[in-house]
Design a protein around this motif. Structure first.
Motif, PDB file in Angstrom:
ATOM      1  N   LEU A 120       0.821  -1.213   0.000  1.00 45.91           N
ATOM      2  CA  LEU A 120       0.000   0.000   0.000  1.00 45.91           C
ATOM      3  C   LEU A 120       0.854   1.261   0.000  1.00 45.91           C
ATOM      4  CD1 LEU A 120      -2.757  -1.224   2.471  1.00 45.91           C
ATOM      5  CD2 LEU A 120      -2.992  -0.858   0.003  1.00 45.91           C
ATOM      6  N   VAL A 121       1.992   1.239   0.687  1.00 45.36           N
ATOM      7  CA  VAL A 121       2.909   2.378   0.635  1.00 45.36           C
ATOM      8  C   VAL A 121       3.374   2.600  -0.802  1.00 45.36           C
ATOM      9  CG1 VAL A 121       5.183   3.237   1.327  1.00 45.36           C
ATOM     10  CG2 VAL A 121       3.687   2.177   3.021  1.00 45.36           C
ATOM     11  N   ALA A 122       3.735   1.509  -1.475  1.00 46.01           N
ATOM     12  CA  ALA A 122       4.196   1.616  -2.865  1.00 46.01           C
ATOM     13  C   ALA A 122       3.093   2.140  -3.771  1.00 46.01           C
ATOM     14  CB  ALA A 122       4.689   0.257  -3.353  1.00 46.01           C
ATOM     15  N   LYS A 123       1.870   1.665  -3.563  1.00 45.52           N
ATOM     16  CA  LYS A 123       0.755   2.109  -4.393  1.00 45.52           C
ATOM     17  C   LYS A 123       0.436   3.584  -4.153  1.00 45.52           C
ATOM     18  CE  LYS A 123      -2.023  -1.991  -5.464  1.00 45.52           C
ATOM     19  NZ  LYS A 123      -1.019  -3.030  -5.387  1.00 45.52           N
ATOM     20  N   ALA A 124       0.503   3.998  -2.909  1.00 50.83           N
ATOM     21  CA  ALA A 124       0.115   5.362  -2.576  1.00 50.83           C
ATOM     22  C   ALA A 124       1.236   6.371  -2.771  1.00 50.83           C
ATOM     23  CB  ALA A 124      -0.388   5.417  -1.132  1.00 50.83           C
ATOM     24  N   HIS A 125       2.485   5.955  -2.527  1.00 48.28           N
ATOM     25  CA  HIS A 125       3.585   6.920  -2.500  1.00 48.28           C
ATOM     26  C   HIS A 125       4.774   6.562  -3.389  1.00 48.28           C
ATOM     27  CE1 HIS A 125       1.474   8.893   0.725  1.00 48.28           C
ATOM     28  NE2 HIS A 125       1.532   7.821   1.495  1.00 48.28           N
ATOM     29  N   GLY A 126       4.773   5.375  -3.986  1.00 43.41           N
ATOM     30  CA  GLY A 126       5.855   5.023  -4.891  1.00 43.41           C
ATOM     31  C   GLY A 126       6.907   4.121  -4.272  1.00 43.41           C
ATOM     32  N   ILE A 127       7.827   3.662  -5.131  1.00 43.46           N
ATOM     33  CA  ILE A 127       8.818   2.659  -4.729  1.00 43.46           C
ATOM     34  C   ILE A 127       9.813   3.207  -3.714  1.00 43.46           C
ATOM     35  CG2 ILE A 127      10.698   1.201  -5.569  1.00 43.46           C
ATOM     36  CD1 ILE A 127       9.227   0.962  -8.205  1.00 43.46           C
ATOM     37  N   GLN A 128      10.236   4.443  -3.869  1.00 42.35           N
ATOM     38  CA  GLN A 128      11.239   4.992  -2.946  1.00 42.35           C
ATOM     39  C   GLN A 128      10.732   5.003  -1.509  1.00 42.35           C
ATOM     40  OE1 GLN A 128      12.445   8.809  -4.501  1.00 42.35           O
ATOM     41  NE2 GLN A 128      13.996   7.894  -5.839  1.00 42.35           N
ATOM     42  N   LYS A 129       9.488   5.429  -1.316  1.00 37.67           N
ATOM     43  CA  LYS A 129       8.912   5.420   0.030  1.00 37.67           C
ATOM     44  C   LYS A 129       8.785   3.987   0.538  1.00 37.67           C
ATOM     45  CE  LYS A 129       8.117   9.828   0.891  1.00 37.67           C
ATOM     46  NZ  LYS A 129       6.767  10.410   0.781  1.00 37.67           N
ATOM     47  N   ALA A 130       8.471   3.071  -0.368  1.00 38.56           N
ATOM     48  CA  ALA A 130       8.343   1.666   0.032  1.00 38.56           C
ATOM     49  C   ALA A 130       9.680   1.120   0.510  1.00 38.56           C
ATOM     50  CB  ALA A 130       7.820   0.837  -1.142  1.00 38.56           C
ATOM     51  N   GLU A 131      10.755   1.481  -0.179  1.00 38.33           N
ATOM     52  CA  GLU A 131      12.086   1.033   0.240  1.00 38.33           C
ATOM     53  C   GLU A 131      12.448   1.592   1.608  1.00 38.33           C
ATOM     54  OE1 GLU A 131      14.894   0.248  -3.510  1.00 38.33           O
ATOM     55  OE2 GLU A 131      14.099   2.279  -3.461  1.00 38.33           O
ATOM     56  N   LYS A 132      12.079   2.829   1.868  1.00 38.49           N
ATOM     57  CA  LYS A 132      12.347   3.415   3.182  1.00 38.49           C
ATOM     58  C   LYS A 132      11.524   2.725   4.264  1.00 38.49           C
ATOM     59  CE  LYS A 132      13.707   8.002   1.536  1.00 38.49           C
ATOM     60  NZ  LYS A 132      13.389   9.453   1.537  1.00 38.49           N
ATOM     61  N   TYR A 133      10.296   2.331   3.915  1.00 35.82           N
ATOM     62  CA  TYR A 133       9.455   1.661   4.908  1.00 35.82           C
ATOM     63  C   TYR A 133      10.063   0.318   5.321  1.00 35.82           C
ATOM     64  CZ  TYR A 133       5.692  -1.074   6.924  1.00 35.82           C
ATOM     65  OH  TYR A 133       4.966  -1.891   7.754  1.00 35.82           O
ATOM     66  N   ILE A 134      10.706  -0.365   4.397  1.00 35.20           N
ATOM     67  CA  ILE A 134      11.327  -1.654   4.723  1.00 35.20           C
ATOM     68  C   ILE A 134      12.306  -1.504   5.883  1.00 35.20           C
ATOM     69  CG2 ILE A 134      12.935  -3.416   3.870  1.00 35.20           C
ATOM     70  CD1 ILE A 134      11.567  -3.298   1.205  1.00 35.20           C
ATOM     71  N   GLU A 135      12.995  -0.379   5.946  1.00 32.47           N
ATOM     72  CA  GLU A 135      13.968  -0.153   7.008  1.00 32.47           C
ATOM     73  C   GLU A 135      13.313  -0.086   8.384  1.00 32.47           C
ATOM     74  OE1 GLU A 135      16.032   3.360   5.913  1.00 32.47           O
ATOM     75  OE2 GLU A 135      16.857   2.523   4.050  1.00 32.47           O
ATOM     76  N   GLU A 136      12.005   0.186   8.429  1.00 31.90           N
ATOM     77  CA  GLU A 136      11.284   0.271   9.696  1.00 31.90           C
ATOM     78  C   GLU A 136      10.788  -1.096  10.166  1.00 31.90           C
ATOM     79  OE1 GLU A 136       8.132   3.079   9.300  1.00 31.90           O
ATOM     80  OE2 GLU A 136       9.367   4.566   8.243  1.00 31.90           O
ATOM     81  N   ILE A 137      10.857  -2.083   9.309  1.00 35.89           N
ATOM     82  CA  ILE A 137      10.346  -3.418   9.633  1.00 35.89           C
ATOM     83  C   ILE A 137      11.422  -4.196  10.391  1.00 35.89           C
ATOM     84  CG2 ILE A 137       9.515  -5.593   8.627  1.00 35.89           C
ATOM     85  CD1 ILE A 137       8.501  -3.933   6.242  1.00 35.89           C
ATOM     86  N   PRO A 138      11.044  -4.937  11.429  1.00 42.06           N
ATOM     87  CA  PRO A 138      12.043  -5.753  12.136  1.00 42.06           C
ATOM     88  C   PRO A 138      12.814  -6.648  11.175  1.00 42.06           C
ATOM     89  CG  PRO A 138       9.962  -5.748  13.317  1.00 42.06           C
ATOM     90  CD  PRO A 138       9.699  -5.061  12.016  1.00 42.06           C
ATOM     91  N   LYS A 139      14.133  -6.720  11.339  1.00 39.38           N
ATOM     92  CA  LYS A 139      14.969  -7.488  10.421  1.00 39.38           C
ATOM     93  C   LYS A 139      14.548  -8.950  10.343  1.00 39.38           C
ATOM     94  CE  LYS A 139      19.127  -4.605  10.622  1.00 39.38           C
ATOM     95  NZ  LYS A 139      20.584  -4.564  10.904  1.00 39.38           N
ATOM     96  N   SER A 140      14.064  -9.475  11.456  1.00 36.39           N
ATOM     97  CA  SER A 140      13.660 -10.887  11.476  1.00 36.39           C
ATOM     98  C   SER A 140      12.468 -11.156  10.579  1.00 36.39           C
ATOM     99  CB  SER A 140      13.325 -11.308  12.905  1.00 36.39           C
ATOM    100  OG  SER A 140      12.245 -10.530  13.417  1.00 36.39           O
ATOM    101  N   LEU A 141      11.749 -10.110  10.186  1.00 35.56           N
ATOM    102  CA  LEU A 141      10.557 -10.273   9.348  1.00 35.56           C
ATOM    103  C   LEU A 141      10.767  -9.729   7.941  1.00 35.56           C
ATOM    104  CD1 LEU A 141       7.790  -9.365  11.948  1.00 35.56           C
ATOM    105  CD2 LEU A 141       8.418 -11.630  11.111  1.00 35.56           C
ATOM    106  N   ARG A 142      12.007  -9.432   7.600  1.00 38.87           N
ATOM    107  CA  ARG A 142      12.301  -8.991   6.236  1.00 38.87           C
ATOM    108  C   ARG A 142      12.670 -10.213   5.401  1.00 38.87           C
ATOM    109  NH1 ARG A 142      16.391  -3.882   7.374  1.00 38.87           N
ATOM    110  NH2 ARG A 142      15.168  -2.921   9.064  1.00 38.87           N
ATOM    111  N   GLY A 143      11.666 -10.956   5.008  1.00 39.38           N
ATOM    112  CA  GLY A 143      11.896 -12.198   4.285  1.00 39.38           C
ATOM    113  C   GLY A 143      11.508 -12.128   2.820  1.00 39.38           C
ATOM    114  N   GLU A 144      11.380 -13.296   2.245  1.00 40.09           N
ATOM    115  CA  GLU A 144      11.124 -13.418   0.807  1.00 40.09           C
ATOM    116  C   GLU A 144       9.803 -12.789   0.406  1.00 40.09           C
ATOM    117  OE1 GLU A 144       9.765 -15.814  -2.818  1.00 40.09           O
ATOM    118  OE2 GLU A 144       8.912 -15.740  -0.805  1.00 40.09           O
ATOM    119  N   VAL A 145       8.776 -12.929   1.243  1.00 36.47           N
ATOM    120  CA  VAL A 145       7.466 -12.367   0.919  1.00 36.47           C
ATOM    121  C   VAL A 145       7.548 -10.849   0.793  1.00 36.47           C
ATOM    122  CG1 VAL A 145       5.096 -12.076   1.725  1.00 36.47           C
ATOM    123  CG2 VAL A 145       6.250 -14.267   2.019  1.00 36.47           C
ATOM    124  N   LEU A 146       8.295 -10.224   1.692  1.00 33.72           N
ATOM    125  CA  LEU A 146       8.424  -8.770   1.687  1.00 33.72           C
ATOM    126  C   LEU A 146       9.117  -8.292   0.413  1.00 33.72           C
ATOM    127  CD1 LEU A 146       7.708  -6.562   3.851  1.00 33.72           C
ATOM    128  CD2 LEU A 146      10.156  -6.486   4.305  1.00 33.72           C
TER     129      LEU A 146
END
Length: 623
Positions: free
Chosen positions: A232-258
């Motif tokens: 939804l971040v990517a849809k609403a604000h674009g890929i760059q914002k989506a990449e920044k949002y990934i940094e806010e996600i716990p590292k343990s949950l940054r997996g293949e699905v993400l």
């Protein structure tokens, strides 16, 4: 963990299949495209892949030698792409058929992944846009859904209505009140709300809802939930914002699905470099590469650089990734669009030999390519296969057959198939019938299907109205289109991008371009949704034909301002405007270079034509 597991017992078969497919797709490519797509976005006759699918052993050996040296591009950290494989350069022959890539998946990632099956091109415009997302969807078929199918089939919920009807500034308070009153807010309800918001293309509200869930701890976020938030971040604000949002996600949950979700959006934006980089990040996770991720690359290269398709297939062989139904569909469609019918047939044969049976959508795709290649006998043979011995026992084929027979101009067969359906019509069949009768110019029959369904169901989904509106637009029936739009409003239908698109096409095709432009401008000011990319192309195309430079430039700038990635086709239409006006287009190459757009062969011809219009010192003196 999602993804395909290596299967040693089938590795030999996978290798043979992948090598054969790589050879089939490694034929000499001639990537020349007309600057304007086919009227209906199905084919571009100047775009072709020459050569046989099963090529000579010598050519195959050379091709495989080439791929053995180039396949490492998939593993390098910093990837370089060919000059013309830049962001925003999707093949022109897809622009009309896939005019807007922001259509949401039907199943939400919070429920669980499920790869949808659809690449049906002879379909309603609304379904066509969904087909684009079907190809891009980050949902995968190998994880079970956690919500019952009957829950997914529900189309409304009270919470959905509250979110849709209330403005965003008061939405959080409404959500707080919903919880305080003891209303349920389990995963099933959350999934249903997001499904409804996606269907209405209310991505801003959907994002706000997910952010509220996270902030209020009303849901324990898992990787799939973060993937939904990322989407939804990517849809609403674009890929760059989506990449920044990934940094806010716990590292343990940054997996293949993400990262698969991010890959989906990179492909949808045709950002080749980012897509390849994200693919490498998935590879770096150390999990088996899924057919889904490979299909994303195939789809990307199908759009921007078809010579790289063979590289992906060889990589799949190396990694023991078995092609699935979606893989074959992408390859079949690529060959079909290129009018390489023998190549398409060879891939179909390989598919069957590997035990992957073509389903109805695949047969419909093959038949469609036969139709547009002018091979009507082969198309009808495929359609007879779809019908089977008794079409009454094979109702699932009726929807596609209605459109296919209409494409062939066979009104009698459309009537024959519809007579089987009309006693107990299904939603998809009715939409197909409205569309088929409209294509045949039999508007009264299309209206009869619509009105009969309205009597049965009392209230029809908005897409029924939009399909009939498209029929009116294609037949230049402005007064009927206006009347239908008023009925939609009176009946409480959702008026959004698809309806705007229908009205814009209605007035544009009838020659009332200023009215179409006015509707587009008003629609672009809506806060929750933006007009379809195709809506801008409709108006830009008409201004181009007029040679109206001022208004064509205005539409071009509005397209960029509203957030659509700059693509080749708008530049082609804009340049054609200058040519039609017999006016020099100074600095046009520099403008394209600034947006990382490289001309294809057809546009190179346009540029040469435009250069001839430049004034010299002598011509200025003599004018």
């Amino acid at each position: 963990m999602l993804g395909l597991r290596r299967a040693a017992a089938s590795s030999t078969r996978v290798q043979n299949c992948s090598i054969l497919l790589a050879r089939a797709c490694c034929a000499d490519s001639v990537l020349s495209r007309n600057y304007l797509a086919h009227e209906e976005g199905h084919h571009d006759k100047s775009f072709s892949i020459s050569g046989s699918s099963i090529i000579s052993k010598l050519y195959s050996s050379e091709c495989l030698y080439h791929t053995s040296h180039t396949k490492s591009f998939l593993w390098r950290r910093n990837l370089s792409s060919h000059a013309r494989a830049r962001s925003g350069q999707k093949d022109d022959d897809l622009e009309d058929g896939f005019s807007d890539l922001d259509v949401p998946p039907e199943d939400d990632a919070m429920v669980g992944p499920k790869e949808k099956e659809a690449n049906e091109e002879l379909m309603s415009e609304e379904e066509t846009n969904n087909a684009a997302d079907d190809e891009l969807s980050f949902l995968d078929s190998e994880t079970d859904l956690s919500v019952e199918k009957k829950t997914q089939r529900r189309v409304e919920s009270q919470l959905s209505k509250i979110i849709i009807e209330n403005p965003r500034y008061s939405l959080n308070a409404k959500l707080d009140k919903w919880v305080e009153e003891g209303n349920p807010l389990g995963r099933g309800e959350i999934s249903l709300v997001l499904l409804n918001l996606r269907k209405h293309r209310l991505y801003g509200k959907a994002l706000q809802f997910v952010e509220w869930l996270e902030a209020t701890n009303n849901l324990e976020f898992l990787e799939h939930d973060y993937a939904t938030h990322l989407d939804l971040v990517a849809k609403a604000h674009g890929i760059q914002k989506a990449e920044k949002y990934i940094e806010e996600i716990p590292k343990s949950l940054r997996g293949e699905v993400l990262y698969r979700t991010l890959l989906y959006h990179c492909v949808s934006a045709t950002d080749v470099k980012k897509a390849e980089d994200v693919f490498n990040r998935i590879k770096a996770l150390g999990v088996p590469i899924s057919a889904f991720a490979c299909n994303q690359l195939l789809l990307l290269y199908k759009w921007v650089d078809q010579k790289k398709i063979a590289d992906v297939l060889v990589m799949m062989e190396k990694e023991n990734v078995k092609p699935n139904l979606v893989t074959y569909r992408l390859l079949i469609d690529t060959k079909g669009r290129a009018y390489d019918i023998s190549g398409m047939e060879q891939i179909l044969d390989t598919m069957k030999a590997e035990g992957v049976e073509p389903d109805l959508p695949t047969h419909a795709m093959v038949a469609r390519h036969y139709v547009f290649a002018g091979l009507n006998e082969k198309a009808e043979a495929t359609m007879r296969e779809m019908e089977g011995d008794d079409i009454k026992e094979n109702r699932a084929a009726c929807r596609d057959l209605l459109r296919l027979y209409a494409a062939l101009g066979k009104a009698d067969d459309v009537e024959r198939i519809w007579n089987i359906c009309m006693s107990n019509p299904r939603i998809g069949e009715c939409l197909a019938a409205i569309e088929a009768w409209g294509k045949l110019g039999q508007v009264e029959n299309a209206e009869e299907v619509f009105e009969n369904m309205l009597k049965i169901r009392k209230k029809l989904p908005t897409k029924y109205y939009n399909t009939l509106l498209k029929v009116y637009a294609n037949n230049k029936l402005v007064s009927k289109g206006k009347e239908l739009a008023k009925r939609m409003s009176d009946n409480g239908c959702y008026i959004g991008p698809m309806t705007w698109d229908g009205l814009i096409k209605l007035y544009a095709k009838a020659g009332e371009l200023e009215k179409a432009d006015s509707i587009l401008l008003k629609a672009s000011k809506q806060n929750e949704s933006r007009p379809l990319f195709g809506s801008y192309m409709t108006v830009l195309d008409r201004y181009s034909a007029r040679g109206d430079i001022h208004n064509a430039e205005k539409i071009f700038q509005r397209l960029k301002q509203i957030g659509y990635a700059v693509k080749l086709r708008p530049y082609q239409l804009l340049l054609q405007t200058y040519i039609n006006a017999k006016s020099p287009a100074y600095g046009f190459r520099e403008r394209m270079k600034a947006d990382n757009i490289s001309p294809n062969r057809a546009m190179a011809i346009q540029l040469t034509t435009a250069d001839a219009l430049r004034k010299t010192q002598i011509s200025e003196l003599l004018d």
